[in-house]
Design a protein around this motif. Structure first.
Motif, PDB file in Angstrom:
ATOM      1  N   CYS A 170      -1.559  99.266  17.155  1.00  0.00           N
ATOM      2  CA  CYS A 170      -1.840  97.834  17.288  1.00  0.00           C
ATOM      3  C   CYS A 170      -2.476  97.524  18.644  1.00  0.00           C
ATOM      4  N   ARG A 171      -2.711  98.546  19.439  1.00  0.00           N
ATOM      5  CA  ARG A 171      -3.213  98.351  20.805  1.00  0.00           C
ATOM      6  C   ARG A 171      -4.742  98.292  20.850  1.00  0.00           C
ATOM      7  N   PRO A 172      -5.275  97.634  21.869  1.00  0.00           N
ATOM      8  CA  PRO A 172      -6.742  97.516  21.978  1.00  0.00           C
ATOM      9  C   PRO A 172      -7.464  98.858  21.945  1.00  0.00           C
ATOM     10  N   GLY A 173      -6.887  99.886  22.573  1.00  0.00           N
ATOM     11  CA  GLY A 173      -7.521 101.196  22.570  1.00  0.00           C
ATOM     12  C   GLY A 173      -7.689 101.746  21.168  1.00  0.00           C
ATOM     13  N   PHE A 174      -6.688 101.526  20.330  1.00  0.00           N
ATOM     14  CA  PHE A 174      -6.781 101.983  18.932  1.00  0.00           C
ATOM     15  C   PHE A 174      -7.858 101.201  18.191  1.00  0.00           C
ATOM     16  N   ILE A 175      -7.872  99.899  18.381  1.00  0.00           N
ATOM     17  CA  ILE A 175      -8.864  99.057  17.692  1.00  0.00           C
ATOM     18  C   ILE A 175     -10.274  99.496  18.057  1.00  0.00           C
ATOM     19  N   ASP A 176     -10.520  99.713  19.344  1.00  0.00           N
ATOM     20  CA  ASP A 176     -11.854 100.139  19.790  1.00  0.00           C
ATOM     21  C   ASP A 176     -12.211 101.514  19.237  1.00  0.00           C
ATOM     22  N   ALA A 177     -11.250 102.439  19.271  1.00  0.00           N
ATOM     23  CA  ALA A 177     -11.503 103.795  18.793  1.00  0.00           C
ATOM     24  C   ALA A 177     -11.737 103.820  17.285  1.00  0.00           C
ATOM     25  N   PHE A 178     -11.003 102.989  16.561  1.00  0.00           N
ATOM     26  CA  PHE A 178     -11.175 102.951  15.113  1.00  0.00           C
ATOM     27  C   PHE A 178     -12.559 102.422  14.760  1.00  0.00           C
ATOM     28  N   GLN A 179     -13.003 101.411  15.484  1.00  0.00           N
ATOM     29  CA  GLN A 179     -14.347 100.884  15.233  1.00  0.00           C
ATOM     30  C   GLN A 179     -15.407 101.952  15.464  1.00  0.00           C
ATOM     31  N   GLU A 180     -15.261 102.697  16.536  1.00  0.00           N
ATOM     32  CA  GLU A 180     -16.228 103.749  16.832  1.00  0.00           C
ATOM     33  C   GLU A 180     -16.205 104.829  15.746  1.00  0.00           C
ATOM     34  N   MET A 181     -15.017 105.180  15.283  1.00  0.00           N
ATOM     35  CA  MET A 181     -14.899 106.172  14.220  1.00  0.00           C
ATOM     36  C   MET A 181     -15.592 105.691  12.944  1.00  0.00           C
ATOM     37  N   GLN A 182     -15.402 104.417  12.617  1.00  0.00           N
ATOM     38  CA  GLN A 182     -16.022 103.880  11.403  1.00  0.00           C
ATOM     39  C   GLN A 182     -17.539 103.749  11.544  1.00  0.00           C
ATOM     40  N   ASN A 183     -18.002 103.492  12.752  1.00  0.00           N
ATOM     41  CA  ASN A 183     -19.452 103.475  12.971  1.00  0.00           C
ATOM     42  C   ASN A 183     -20.060 104.822  12.596  1.00  0.00           C
ATOM     43  N   GLN A 184     -19.337 105.882  12.920  1.00  0.00           N
ATOM     44  CA  GLN A 184     -19.806 107.222  12.577  1.00  0.00           C
ATOM     45  C   GLN A 184     -19.609 107.505  11.082  1.00  0.00           C
TER      46      GLN A 184
END
Length: 236
Positions: A132-146
């Motif tokens: 639920c942390r900002p780091g996870f949200i940012d990392a998940f977005q980057e993963m989905q971009n790929q």
């Protein structure tokens, strides 16, 4: 922005659904049955979809959920009472729950040509839930971009990720969220217990936001002692 909201039926996600319906093009609510302790909250998600006039999909991932053992939300483990900032509340962690749900949600969003998936993670969750942390949200977005590169562009909309539960109550009031039509309690009784972490957090949030709490609690005063020594700033 065509948006799908992940909706558990709780105060946060239903407030988010009303906000998205007002600000964007809400195209549906998405809920998950992962074998949680009770399915009562899903009824509130269904009611929210009807109220907002959008489709509601419930994805059955109980086969996965039964293997994510050790949590008070999925196993025969007592739900702890007290404040979310207490170490005992980690008993409510379901490992990788948000990552699993979001991965499915992004697949559905891409297939349905949606622009965004909205999720109601918030600052008060950071102490207990790493996903639920900002780091996870940012990392998940980057993963989905790929993951969706060249096929779809879907953004992760998490407007509450850096704010408190009290801020969500204030925001929900702004968008006319019917708070009585939301369910938070982990115990799933006839009324909110008033003692589990999510009930204490809910009761405290209304108090801090200065918004009348329409919730009926079995123990409406327990939150006072449970929140003693904590503040919204400390548990953000």
């Amino acid at each position: 922005m065509k948006t799908i909201v992940i909706c558990s039926g709780g105060l946060d996600s239903i407030s988010l659904a009303h906000r998205v319906a007002a600000e964007h093009q809400l195209i549906g609510l998405l809920s998950f049955d992962y074998g949680q302790r009770h399915r009562k909250e899903l009824d509130f998600a269904t009611a929210c979809a009807k109220r907002l006039g959008v489709p509601h999909q419930i994805i059955d991932i109980r086969t996965i959920g039964r293997h994510l053992t050790g949590s008070a939300l999925t196993d025969d483990v007592d739900v702890p009472d007290g404040h979310y900032a207490e170490e005992t509340m980690k008993a409510t962690v379901v490992p990788n729950r948000n990552a699993i749900m979001l991965a499915i949600a992004f697949g559905l969003a891409a297939a349905q040509k949606a622009d965004a998936v909205a999720v109601a993670v918030h600052g008060g969750d950071h102490f207990i839930y790493p996903d639920c942390r900002p780091g996870f949200i940012d990392a998940f977005q980057e993963m989905q971009n790929q993951a969706l590169d060249g096929y779809a562009s879907v953004s992760l909309h998490a407007p509450y990720v850096n704010i408190s539960k009290a801020d969500i109550v204030a925001d929900g009031a702004k968008y006319g969220t019917p708070f009585a039509e939301t369910w938070s309690c982990y115990k799933g009784g006839t009324r909110h217990c008033g003692r589990c972490g999510t009930c204490v957090e809910r009761r405290e949030a209304f108090h801090l936001a200065g918004v009348a709490d329409p919730t009926e609690y079995e123990d409406p005063d327990f939150w006072v002692a449970a929140t003693s020594g904590y503040s919204a700033r400390e548990v953000k």
